[in-house]
Scaffold this active site. Structure first.
Site, PDB file in Angstrom:
ATOM      1  N   ILE A 143       0.375 -61.929  -0.179  1.00  0.00           N
ATOM      2  CA  ILE A 143       0.431 -61.100   1.024  1.00  0.00           C
ATOM      3  C   ILE A 143       1.377 -59.909   0.883  1.00  0.00           C
ATOM      4  CG2 ILE A 143      -0.259 -62.970   2.578  1.00  0.00           C
ATOM      5  CD1 ILE A 143       2.729 -63.203   3.411  1.00  0.00           C
TER       6      ILE A 143
ATOM      7  N   TYR B 273      18.008 -64.490   6.548  1.00  0.00           N
ATOM      8  CA  TYR B 273      16.716 -64.937   7.076  1.00  0.00           C
ATOM      9  C   TYR B 273      16.406 -64.243   8.402  1.00  0.00           C
ATOM     10  CZ  TYR B 273      13.432 -67.929   9.607  1.00  0.00           C
ATOM     11  OH  TYR B 273      12.384 -68.383  10.365  1.00  0.00           O
TER      12      TYR B 273
ATOM     13  N   ASP C 115      13.554 -67.427  16.504  1.00  0.00           N
ATOM     14  CA  ASP C 115      14.697 -67.261  17.409  1.00  0.00           C
ATOM     15  C   ASP C 115      15.941 -66.789  16.660  1.00  0.00           C
ATOM     16  OD1 ASP C 115      14.875 -69.677  16.013  1.00  0.00           O
ATOM     17  OD2 ASP C 115      15.900 -70.733  17.629  1.00  0.00           O
TER      18      ASP C 115
ATOM     19  N   TRP D 218      13.111 -74.004  16.020  1.00  0.00           N
ATOM     20  CA  TRP D 218      13.313 -75.448  15.894  1.00  0.00           C
ATOM     21  C   TRP D 218      11.976 -76.182  15.710  1.00  0.00           C
ATOM     22  CZ3 TRP D 218      17.948 -77.856  18.892  1.00  0.00           C
ATOM     23  CH2 TRP D 218      19.038 -76.981  18.877  1.00  0.00           C
TER      24      TRP D 218
ATOM     25  N   GLY E  77       2.195 -74.885   5.107  1.00  0.00           N
ATOM     26  CA  GLY E  77       3.352 -75.118   5.968  1.00  0.00           C
ATOM     27  C   GLY E  77       2.972 -75.966   7.168  1.00  0.00           C
TER      28      GLY E  77
END
Length: 284
Positions: A40, A128, A105, A153, A11
């Site tokens: 995981i 999510y 967030d 973001w 990622g």
């Protein structure tokens, strides 16, 4: 030498951490792993991996981040964002391994109009967001020594993100529409990676929840306008309302994060988002 494992290595945050590793080569061994190498969601796999490399710390960058797909792929989202976070916390407590877990967030509903603090109540609007919020709770319940950093973001020169999408669209089209009524702060993944490595390699470890993004406030429209200008594109960026661009998952209209806690505890300075965007663009 400290031995640090990083999950979610492919990622953009994992790649950003990898890009900074040479700065710590004399004191830290880094072990980057992804879902192909480490499951995981299975305690035995995590335990075996951490013991194999004698890990002293683990940075969990792995997450199910397809916000809209999560609405229909709920099982997958909860497995990685909630269940795996709890399992990682459990195993790290058992083996006395420091765990730094990344959250979002999107755990907030965006109904405030002042920056969210770490102790504000969570009220996620999407699968999510709910899976990440429940992952935070489970991790802290299983291991009170866990450190959680919420961010939002995220963009970088690595992987797929809003920045890359806008650059591509600006090449393909004469004008694009971007929502102006969702407000937050763009976060350069390399800036977040720098802070994570400062914490993980330092002598101060104070568990709990922290917020990190770049400084300042932006709408997605403002962010896109800045990207287009910095790229030299002539593409027109037009503002639209969220209602004109419906998505399967609901987004918080306001998700600016208050960073006072991480600034003071770890004595860091944070760049303004426009400054960091300009830095990032130099690498693209």
């Amino acid at each position: 030498m400290a031995n640090v494992a990083i999950t979610g290595a492919s990622g953009q945050l994992g790649q950003s951490i990898r890009a900074l590793c040479d700065n710590y080569a004399s004191s830290v061994n880094f072990y980057f792993t992804d879902k192909e190498e480490l499951d995981i969601s299975k305690a035995d796999s995590i335990r075996k991996y951490l013991r194999q490399y004698s890990c002293t710390a683990l940075i969990n960058c792995a997450a199910y981040t397809a916000v809209d797909k999560a609405e229909t792929e709920q099982e997958a989202a909860y497995l990685i964002n909630r269940d795996a976070a709890g399992i990682l916390a459990n195993v790290c407590r058992e083996l006395s391994v420091k765990l730094l877990h990344i959250s979002t967030d999107f755990v907030f509903d965006g109904k405030k109009n002042t920056p969210y603090r770490e102790d504000d109540a969570t009220a996620p609007l999407s699968v999510y967001g709910k899976s990440k919020a429940e992952g935070e709770l489970l991790a802290l319940q299983n291991n009170p020594e866990v450190m959680i950093i919420r961010t939002g973001w995220l963009y970088s020169q690595y992987g797929n993100n809003f920045l890359k999408t806008i650059l591509r669209l600006c090449q393909e089209r004469e004008q694009i529409n971007v929502v102006f009524d969702q407000v937050g702060t763009p976060t350069y993944a390399v800036d977040l990676a720098t802070v994570i490595l400062k914490i993980i390699t330092g002598n101060k470890w104070i568990p709990g929840i922290y917020h990190f993004s770049n400084e300042g406030v932006s709408s997605w429209y403002d962010f896109a306008v800045n990207i287009a200008q910095l790229s030299g594109s002539r593409c027109r960026v037009l503002p639209i309302e969220t209602s004109q661009y419906p998505t399967p998952a609901q987004r918080p209209p306001y998700s600016v994060l208050n960073k006072q806690k991480i600034r003071s505890v770890y004595e860091i300075s944070i760049s303004h988002w426009q400054e960091s965007l300009a830095r990032c663009m130099q690498h693209i």
